[in-house]
Write a protein that holds these residues in place. Sequence first.
Motif, PDB file in Angstrom:
ATOM      1  N   VAL A 183       5.525 -20.714  51.930  1.00 32.55           N
ATOM      2  CA  VAL A 183       5.922 -22.023  51.787  1.00 32.55           C
ATOM      3  C   VAL A 183       4.555 -22.769  51.762  1.00 32.55           C
ATOM      4  O   VAL A 183       3.874 -22.524  52.665  1.00 32.55           O
ATOM      5  CB  VAL A 183       6.779 -22.787  52.979  1.00 32.55           C
ATOM      6  N   GLY A 184       4.349 -23.711  50.987  1.00 33.57           N
ATOM      7  CA  GLY A 184       3.206 -24.587  50.855  1.00 33.57           C
ATOM      8  C   GLY A 184       3.478 -26.001  50.499  1.00 33.57           C
ATOM      9  O   GLY A 184       4.786 -26.259  50.261  1.00 33.57           O
ATOM     10  N   MET A 185       2.764 -26.903  50.841  1.00 34.20           N
ATOM     11  CA  MET A 185       3.075 -28.350  50.775  1.00 34.20           C
ATOM     12  C   MET A 185       2.424 -28.864  49.533  1.00 34.20           C
ATOM     13  O   MET A 185       1.238 -28.684  49.366  1.00 34.20           O
ATOM     14  CB  MET A 185       2.471 -29.305  51.901  1.00 34.20           C
ATOM     15  N   TYR A 186       3.176 -29.471  48.458  1.00 33.96           N
ATOM     16  CA  TYR A 186       2.774 -30.061  47.503  1.00 33.96           C
ATOM     17  C   TYR A 186       1.872 -31.353  47.673  1.00 33.96           C
ATOM     18  O   TYR A 186       2.255 -32.308  48.722  1.00 33.96           O
ATOM     19  CB  TYR A 186       3.822 -30.502  46.353  1.00 33.96           C
ATOM     20  N   ILE A 187       0.474 -31.403  47.129  1.00 31.43           N
ATOM     21  CA  ILE A 187      -0.481 -32.526  47.546  1.00 31.43           C
ATOM     22  C   ILE A 187      -0.572 -33.385  46.284  1.00 31.43           C
ATOM     23  O   ILE A 187      -1.366 -34.180  46.233  1.00 31.43           O
ATOM     24  CB  ILE A 187      -1.475 -32.128  48.087  1.00 31.43           C
ATOM     25  N   GLY A 188       0.048 -32.965  45.049  1.00 32.04           N
ATOM     26  CA  GLY A 188      -0.217 -33.392  43.819  1.00 32.04           C
ATOM     27  C   GLY A 188      -1.023 -32.843  42.907  1.00 32.04           C
ATOM     28  O   GLY A 188      -1.969 -31.888  43.318  1.00 32.04           O
ATOM     29  N   ASP A 189      -1.243 -33.292  41.662  1.00 28.70           N
ATOM     30  CA  ASP A 189      -2.118 -32.699  40.686  1.00 28.70           C
ATOM     31  C   ASP A 189      -2.052 -31.171  40.422  1.00 28.70           C
ATOM     32  O   ASP A 189      -3.007 -30.498  40.294  1.00 28.70           O
ATOM     33  CB  ASP A 189      -3.706 -33.020  40.919  1.00 28.70           C
ATOM     34  N   GLY A 190      -0.865 -30.791  40.935  1.00 28.38           N
ATOM     35  CA  GLY A 190      -0.503 -29.384  40.563  1.00 28.38           C
ATOM     36  C   GLY A 190      -0.970 -28.332  41.594  1.00 28.38           C
ATOM     37  O   GLY A 190      -1.076 -27.212  41.347  1.00 28.38           O
ATOM     38  N   ALA A 191      -1.456 -29.008  42.876  1.00 28.23           N
ATOM     39  CA  ALA A 191      -1.725 -28.177  43.731  1.00 28.23           C
ATOM     40  C   ALA A 191      -1.023 -28.318  45.288  1.00 28.23           C
ATOM     41  O   ALA A 191      -0.317 -29.323  45.282  1.00 28.23           O
ATOM     42  CB  ALA A 191      -3.431 -28.630  44.251  1.00 28.23           C
ATOM     43  N   ILE A 192      -1.387 -27.401  45.900  1.00 27.08           N
ATOM     44  CA  ILE A 192      -0.712 -27.243  47.174  1.00 27.08           C
ATOM     45  C   ILE A 192      -1.860 -27.077  48.342  1.00 27.08           C
ATOM     46  O   ILE A 192      -2.561 -26.428  48.214  1.00 27.08           O
ATOM     47  CB  ILE A 192       0.311 -26.151  47.251  1.00 27.08           C
ATOM     48  N   ILE A 193      -1.254 -27.152  49.702  1.00 30.07           N
ATOM     49  CA  ILE A 193      -1.981 -26.932  50.721  1.00 30.07           C
ATOM     50  C   ILE A 193      -1.279 -25.759  51.465  1.00 30.07           C
ATOM     51  O   ILE A 193      -0.071 -25.979  51.635  1.00 30.07           O
ATOM     52  CB  ILE A 193      -2.277 -28.068  51.777  1.00 30.07           C
ATOM     53  N   HIS A 194      -1.905 -24.433  51.830  1.00 34.78           N
ATOM     54  CA  HIS A 194      -1.010 -23.584  52.368  1.00 34.78           C
ATOM     55  C   HIS A 194      -1.865 -22.906  53.440  1.00 34.78           C
ATOM     56  O   HIS A 194      -3.006 -22.825  53.275  1.00 34.78           O
ATOM     57  CB  HIS A 194       0.013 -22.910  51.545  1.00 34.78           C
ATOM     58  N   ALA A 195      -1.029 -22.101  54.377  1.00 32.59           N
ATOM     59  CA  ALA A 195      -1.727 -20.973  55.061  1.00 32.59           C
ATOM     60  C   ALA A 195      -1.439 -19.749  54.470  1.00 32.59           C
ATOM     61  O   ALA A 195      -0.265 -19.169  54.671  1.00 32.59           O
ATOM     62  CB  ALA A 195      -1.282 -21.136  56.700  1.00 32.59           C
ATOM     63  N   PRO A 196      -2.417 -19.133  53.778  1.00 31.29           N
ATOM     64  CA  PRO A 196      -2.065 -18.089  52.906  1.00 31.29           C
ATOM     65  C   PRO A 196      -1.315 -16.683  53.672  1.00 31.29           C
ATOM     66  O   PRO A 196      -0.316 -16.377  53.522  1.00 31.29           O
ATOM     67  CB  PRO A 196      -3.252 -17.633  52.189  1.00 31.29           C
ATOM     68  N   ARG A 197      -2.463 -16.038  54.425  1.00 30.59           N
ATOM     69  CA  ARG A 197      -1.979 -14.734  54.944  1.00 30.59           C
ATOM     70  C   ARG A 197      -3.066 -14.389  56.044  1.00 30.59           C
ATOM     71  O   ARG A 197      -4.274 -14.940  56.032  1.00 30.59           O
ATOM     72  CB  ARG A 197      -2.026 -13.750  54.014  1.00 30.59           C
ATOM     73  N   PRO A 198      -2.909 -13.265  56.736  1.00 28.47           N
ATOM     74  CA  PRO A 198      -3.749 -12.889  57.697  1.00 28.47           C
ATOM     75  C   PRO A 198      -5.351 -12.566  56.997  1.00 28.47           C
ATOM     76  O   PRO A 198      -5.334 -12.248  55.671  1.00 28.47           O
ATOM     77  CB  PRO A 198      -3.502 -11.486  58.215  1.00 28.47           C
ATOM     78  N   GLY A 199      -6.267 -12.989  57.601  1.00 26.15           N
ATOM     79  CA  GLY A 199      -7.600 -12.873  57.046  1.00 26.15           C
ATOM     80  C   GLY A 199      -8.153 -13.944  56.031  1.00 26.15           C
ATOM     81  O   GLY A 199      -9.131 -14.035  55.475  1.00 26.15           O
ATOM     82  N   ARG A 200      -7.143 -14.953  55.927  1.00 28.34           N
ATOM     83  CA  ARG A 200      -7.265 -16.085  55.010  1.00 28.34           C
ATOM     84  C   ARG A 200      -7.220 -17.222  56.004  1.00 28.34           C
ATOM     85  O   ARG A 200      -6.553 -17.456  57.098  1.00 28.34           O
ATOM     86  CB  ARG A 200      -6.287 -16.234  54.058  1.00 28.34           C
TER      87      ARG A 200
END
Length: 364
Positions: free
Chosen positions: A327-344
């Motif tokens: 899951v990611g959070m939509y922030i507008g302009d076609g983008a999200i903020i998210h916590a990707p995976r281990p190591g990121r």
Amino acid sequence: MSKRSTTTMAAVALVCAVTVLTAPGAAYATPGPRPSPSGSPSGAAGTPPSALRNTDLEAVRKKIDALYHDAAVATDAYNAAEEKADKQSVEIVKLAQKIAAGRKKLDRLKSGAGAAAREQYRSGGIPSEARFMLSGDPQQFLDHAGRMYQGQQATKNLLSELTRTQKDLAGYAEDASARWKELEEGRKKKAAAKKKVERQIKQAQTLESKLEKKERERLQKLEEEAEREAQTAWLSSGVLKEIDGKATKAGKEAVQFATAQLGKPYVWGAEGPKSYDCSGLTSQAWAAAGRPVPRTSQEQWKQLKHITVADMRPGDLIIYHDDASHVGMYIGDGAIIHAPRPGRNVTVAGAGSMAILGVVRPDA
């Protein structure tokens, strides 16, 4: 996939301006066929990692992606078991409080019943109404008739309440026993999920560690390229032209919280304040906005209101993959903020850089 912080929307605009469409550092590419996690990263027998061709390195990328995907699914199972255990613990405490209060009430009722029994013993076992009728004083009988009836009703009510309280206590004890059993079963599921998460992550990290530095750099470029291609295809559909929803006050607060976490590391099972997994980030962001949501991405998908991609607005949650494992959070302009995976780290990515299952709205 427990922590509060705020920042300004200007940070979102700045990050989006730099990274929105290229989506560097995103967690997954659009899933292809799920390869087996086993196998060597070399393209042919005896071929050292340094000689890997792009096609071989792409196979390694897919294996690593599959392993992290499986780890994400196991993380959701772990988080769900933990959330359920927390709720069961609260229920057990409430039941224990009810049992304690019930026992006090039962002792009080038994004391009242004992007093009535002692009174009957002192009177020689002769009912009070009989004593009134034998007194030879009709006026006394009439005066006490009402009290006699009230006494009968009080005794009857006392016995009924005593029986009811005993039944309630038995029910509380049975419920508590069932909750303890569920808690133990949940503990086992949680432990099994933890082992699977750690196993999958270790396999992925081991596979990646076999690559030389140049191969790891090429691998990251392949990841970014796959994410870019997926984002470009998503934008080419014209979907961004249809998205014009405005964030609500709560949505802005959720985005502000998520933005303040940029750069913090992904840690599976974490929900802040120093690290997050994907649903840990989104659940804490909406909790900070005063709208608690389920802890896991799968439950967010199940319980929150579904909306179309064209109708989404900043703060909405985009659920990814057919098993709702990210899951990611939509922030507008076609983008999200998210916590990707281990190591990121928590980052901005293209909303279409992964396979979208659907969109849900916490403040519907």
